[in-house]
Design an enzyme around this catalytic site. Structure first.
Site, PDB file in Angstrom:
ATOM      1  N   GLU A  14      -5.943   4.191  -7.319  1.00 30.20           N
ATOM      2  CA  GLU A  14      -7.122   4.775  -6.671  1.00 30.20           C
ATOM      3  C   GLU A  14      -8.128   5.285  -7.697  1.00 30.20           C
ATOM      4  O   GLU A  14      -8.720   4.502  -8.380  1.00 30.20           O
ATOM      5  CB  GLU A  14      -6.732   5.870  -5.663  1.00 30.20           C
ATOM      6  CG  GLU A  14      -7.633   5.897  -4.423  1.00 30.20           C
ATOM      7  CD  GLU A  14      -9.104   6.193  -4.686  1.00 30.20           C
ATOM      8  OE1 GLU A  14      -9.927   5.280  -4.428  1.00 30.20           O
ATOM      9  OE2 GLU A  14      -9.436   7.307  -5.101  1.00 30.20           O
ATOM     10  N   ARG A  34       0.841  -1.206   0.000  1.00 30.62           N
ATOM     11  CA  ARG A  34       0.000   0.000   0.000  1.00 30.62           C
ATOM     12  C   ARG A  34       0.875   1.255   0.000  1.00 30.62           C
ATOM     13  O   ARG A  34       1.958   1.263   0.621  1.00 30.62           O
ATOM     14  CB  ARG A  34      -0.864  -0.026   1.270  1.00 30.62           C
ATOM     15  CG  ARG A  34      -1.894   1.087   1.399  1.00 30.62           C
ATOM     16  CD  ARG A  34      -3.024   0.896   0.453  1.00 30.62           C
ATOM     17  NE  ARG A  34      -4.216   1.665   0.828  1.00 30.62           N
ATOM     18  CZ  ARG A  34      -5.226   1.868  -0.010  1.00 30.62           C
ATOM     19  NH1 ARG A  34      -5.205   1.364  -1.229  1.00 30.62           N
ATOM     20  NH2 ARG A  34      -6.291   2.545   0.379  1.00 30.62           N
ATOM     21  N   GLY A  55     -13.525  -1.518  -7.649  1.00 35.47           N
ATOM     22  CA  GLY A  55     -14.869  -0.987  -7.396  1.00 35.47           C
ATOM     23  C   GLY A  55     -15.008  -0.122  -6.165  1.00 35.47           C
ATOM     24  O   GLY A  55     -16.104  -0.006  -5.618  1.00 35.47           O
ATOM     25  N   ASP A  69      -7.958   8.128   0.223  1.00 34.95           N
ATOM     26  CA  ASP A  69      -8.660   7.043   0.934  1.00 34.95           C
ATOM     27  C   ASP A  69      -8.621   7.257   2.447  1.00 34.95           C
ATOM     28  O   ASP A  69      -9.275   6.533   3.196  1.00 34.95           O
ATOM     29  CB  ASP A  69      -8.055   5.671   0.596  1.00 34.95           C
ATOM     30  CG  ASP A  69      -8.649   5.085  -0.686  1.00 34.95           C
ATOM     31  OD1 ASP A  69      -9.527   5.720  -1.283  1.00 34.95           O
ATOM     32  OD2 ASP A  69      -8.208   3.997  -1.091  1.00 34.95           O
ATOM     33  N   SER A 122     -10.377  -0.799   0.620  1.00 32.91           N
ATOM     34  CA  SER A 122     -11.443  -1.801   0.554  1.00 32.91           C
ATOM     35  C   SER A 122     -11.023  -2.998  -0.295  1.00 32.91           C
ATOM     36  O   SER A 122     -11.829  -3.908  -0.534  1.00 32.91           O
ATOM     37  CB  SER A 122     -12.693  -1.194  -0.075  1.00 32.91           C
ATOM     38  OG  SER A 122     -13.133  -0.107   0.681  1.00 32.91           O
ATOM     39  N   GLU A 128      -3.849   7.892  -3.770  1.00 34.20           N
ATOM     40  CA  GLU A 128      -4.330   6.976  -2.717  1.00 34.20           C
ATOM     41  C   GLU A 128      -4.589   7.670  -1.383  1.00 34.20           C
ATOM     42  O   GLU A 128      -5.388   7.190  -0.569  1.00 34.20           O
ATOM     43  CB  GLU A 128      -3.314   5.844  -2.525  1.00 34.20           C
ATOM     44  CG  GLU A 128      -3.940   4.515  -2.181  1.00 34.20           C
ATOM     45  CD  GLU A 128      -4.728   3.956  -3.346  1.00 34.20           C
ATOM     46  OE1 GLU A 128      -5.913   3.651  -3.161  1.00 34.20           O
ATOM     47  OE2 GLU A 128      -4.173   3.844  -4.460  1.00 34.20           O
ATOM     48  N   THR A 173      -3.875  -0.850  -7.706  1.00 38.44           N
ATOM     49  CA  THR A 173      -4.643   0.385  -7.907  1.00 38.44           C
ATOM     50  C   THR A 173      -3.767   1.620  -7.988  1.00 38.44           C
ATOM     51  O   THR A 173      -2.643   1.630  -7.459  1.00 38.44           O
ATOM     52  CB  THR A 173      -5.635   0.567  -6.720  1.00 38.44           C
ATOM     53  OG1 THR A 173      -6.506   1.657  -6.996  1.00 38.44           O
ATOM     54  CG2 THR A 173      -4.912   0.833  -5.407  1.00 38.44           C
ATOM     55  N   THR A 217      -9.136   0.829 -10.149  1.00 38.85           N
ATOM     56  CA  THR A 217      -8.444  -0.359  -9.658  1.00 38.85           C
ATOM     57  C   THR A 217      -8.551  -1.545 -10.621  1.00 38.85           C
ATOM     58  O   THR A 217      -9.290  -1.506 -11.606  1.00 38.85           O
ATOM     59  CB  THR A 217      -8.971  -0.710  -8.239  1.00 38.85           C
ATOM     60  OG1 THR A 217      -8.940   0.459  -7.420  1.00 38.85           O
ATOM     61  CG2 THR A 217      -8.217  -1.792  -7.570  1.00 38.85           C
TER      62      THR A 217
HETATM   63  N1  GLY Z   1      -8.453   2.916  -3.576  1.00 37.00           N
HETATM   64  C1  GLY Z   1      -9.275   1.791  -3.528  1.00 37.00           C
HETATM   65  C2  GLY Z   1      -9.076   0.998  -2.305  1.00 37.00           C
HETATM   66  O1  GLY Z   1      -7.954   0.892  -1.854  1.00 37.00           O
HETATM   67  O2  GLY Z   1     -10.010   0.452  -1.779  1.00 37.00           O
END
Ligand code: GLY
Length: 597
Positions: A439, A130, A504, A459, A484, A456, A437, A419
């Site tokens: 984002e 991440r 999504g 988020d 998510s 990102e 992703t 994503t």
């Molecule tokens: N940016 C989408 C997620 O990490 O859920």
């Protein structure tokens, strides 16, 4: 209940190819993507896989399989698997290619979570790639001078939203642990295609046209997506020499070539120099970035173990809580077209989202009650709330057992869908599920060295506190924003039976739950499970997929007390089932395929 809907979904249960085709068509809002000529140059085998998807049929194989969002990326990964490479090797080739042909969704400038089943040891490992907040980021990063949260796109577009990318280190770490093929060769196909050019896909062309204003704000981004001032169009040949060069550096020198030296300096200059909305990323942030191995989060469902990515992703916790509650109810008897089944799924999801909003964030910064949230007695209590007949009038977070005192307020982060998801099973018995992703579609819209930088950090919750109580998912330096993404591997008797995940935004959680329930409870094959119409409830409103048979549930769900909203629900599920052989399904809402041997 509409007789048509019953007939259609019963058809999914009996796996009629003709009716499955009807179902696939019914949920293909981007149907043109499926009939495009831009993939005509690919091999006859890939054409067969495209045809299977058009017909709503799963792809069958014996040795290995891959399902991902673009046929060119699948072909690149398949070549590696064909030559005896592992799922980790193939993933590197797939990601390198996705960064070229599907740049709006994932790439070197973003982050990813990876779930790995090891064929030799039988162990599940999860890797967190991440993005991180820069060390200079403050909790008020997304607030204006008056302390008010910024408008979403005012935060997204520019340097402010860019976190330290994790994907290049994740590729290298996965390859170091589980790869067998020569690292540098994994980039060959993407380098060649970037230099020679590829035909722009319908989805990329449509998204560029739809995002023109934001993409045009930064000159390098505009120059790539609007050469000569015109948006790239379906079938145009697009080259990306800068991307080829970046991949070549990665291939020769490993991910240090990205995190230190000229590429890192260019990333930082782009973020800090973003006109009107600069960010605070530094070369120190890039130099410090590391992939983190986390404990897998698993829950028991219908005598299977459903395993995925824990915090900072909320994915496995929410999927696990929803399935954990549903395990106490008989969805198989109710069936896929039953309003009662969707009441249970929808309200279990609302309860899980209430806990998610209160408790889930980067567990290196805040204590997250992971065990408490999945503890059987706690899930019993939450599931008991579903025992009525109507929609829950309201839901609130529960009080899972904490091993650390904490008082948290609900967060207000916004996640919009983009994503990409990659599922791979190799001939060595390994399985890989990775959601990747940048984002938002096109991320921060900043383009450097041939790839887009993520947004990102949006988020995170834009607010830091609510009524004086701190929000767990607030921005902090070095912290990873809550996600998510739900890359998942389902096991039976310690062996994988399903590899699945989706893009999504926060609806990812619902898409993954729906696919698992369809496969395990409703007996759908894997293509039917990813194609079935979506119904997703996160915060009370029931989203049902517009222009699909799910519309027939609008009236009964309204009668149960839900506000119902028909809308496009553009998942991108890619799933592989292991049931003696391998069978793969690719989401008809996107351009991908499943392919195997
Ligand atoms: N940016 C989408 C997620 O990490 O859920």
């Amino acid at each position: 209940m509409s007789r048509f809907l019953n007939a259609l979904w019963v058809s999914l249960l009996i796996a009629s190819p003709a009716l499955a085709q009807q179902a696939a068509d019914a949920v293909a809002p981007e149907a043109e993507s499926q009939t495009t000529a831009v993939f005509d140059d690919l091999s006859p085998d890939i054409q067969t896989a495209l045809e299977a998807k058009r017909n709503g049929q799963p792809v069958e194989a014996q040795e290995w399989m891959i399902a991902a969002a673009n046929p060119r990326a699948v072909q690149a990964g398949a070549k590696i698997l064909e030559n005896g490479g592992t799922a980790a090797d193939a993933m590197v080739a797939v990601q390198a290619m996705l960064g070229l042909v599907e740049p709006q969704s994932s790439g070197l400038g973003g982050g990813a979570f990876l779930v790995w089943f090891d064929g030799a040891s039988g162990e599940i490992t999860t890797l967190d790639g991440r993005e991180t907040a820069p060390l200079a980021a403050t909790p008020t990063l997304f607030q204006d001078d008056a302390g008010e949260p910024l408008q979403f796109y005012d935060a997204v577009v520019g340097g402010r939203s860019v976190g330290t990318p994790g994907t290049p280190r994740l590729l290298e770490e996965a390859h170091r642990r589980w790869g067998q093929a020569n690292w540098s060769g994994l980039f060959d196909d993407a380098i060649l295609l970037a230099e020679n050019g590829f035909p722009v896909s319908p989805r990329l062309a449509e998204l560029v046209a739809g995002d023109a204003e934001r993409l045009a704000r930064f000159e390098p981004t505009a120059a790539y997506f609007f050469p000569g001032g015109n948006a790239i169009a379906e079938g145009d040949t697009l080259t990306n020499a800068a991307y080829a060069d970046t991949l070549r550096q990665l291939a020769r020198h490993g991910s240090d070539a990205f995190y230190t030296g000229p590429i890192a300096q260019d990333i930082v200059a782009t973020v800090r120099g973003a006109d009107g909305n600069p960010g605070v990323l530094s070369t120190t942030d890039l130099g410090l970035y590391r992939v983190i191995e986390r404990p897998a989060v698993c829950v028991e469902y219908r005598a299977h173990d459903v395993c995925g990515m824990g915090p900072p992703s909320s994915g496995a916790l929410a999927v696990g809580q929803i399935l954990g509650m549903l395990d106490r109810y008989d969805l198989a008897t109710l069936g896929a077209t039953s309003p009662e089944a969707w009441r249970l799924i929808g309200d279990a999801s609302r309860l899980a989202f209430a806990d998610r909003g209160r408790y889930v964030a980067d567990s290196d910064f805040v204590p997250v009650p992971v065990e408490g949230m999945l503890e059987p007695a706690y899930l019993d209590g939450r599931a008991a709330l579903l025992s009525g007949d109507d929609a829950l009038p309201e839901v609130a977070p529960g009080t899972p057992e904490f091993d650390h005192a904490g008082l948290w307020a609900d967060d207000d982060s916004i996640e919009l869908p983009s994503t990409s998801h990659i599922s791979i099973v190799d001939s060595h018995g390994n399985a890989l599920s990775m959601t990747t992703t940048i984002e938002n579609g096109f991320g921060s819209r900043l383009f450097v060295r041939g790839f887009l930088l993520n947004n990102e950090l949006t988020d995170f919750s834009f607010s830091t506190h609510s009524d004086g109580i701190p929000i767990a998912n607030r921005v902090e330096p070095g912290k990873r924003p809550r996600s998510s993404m739900s890359p998942t591997i389902v096991l039976k008797d310690d062996a994988p039976v399903m590899v699945v995940g989706s893009p999504g935004g926060s609806r990812i959680i619902g898409y993954v739950v729906n696919a698992i329930v369809a496969y395990l409870d409703w007996g759908m094959n894997v293509q039917e499970a990813v194609s079935q119409p979506h119904l997703v409830n996160r915060f009370g409103t029931y989203d049902i997929e517009a222009d699909t048979p799910a519309g027939s549930l609008q009236e009964p769900l309204t009668a149960l007390g839900y506000e119902v909203n028909a809308r496009a629900l553009t998942s991108g599920l890619h799933a592989i089932a292991l049931d003696g052989g391998l069978s793969g399904g690719a989401d008809p809402r996107r351009e991908g395929i499943a392919f195997g041997r």
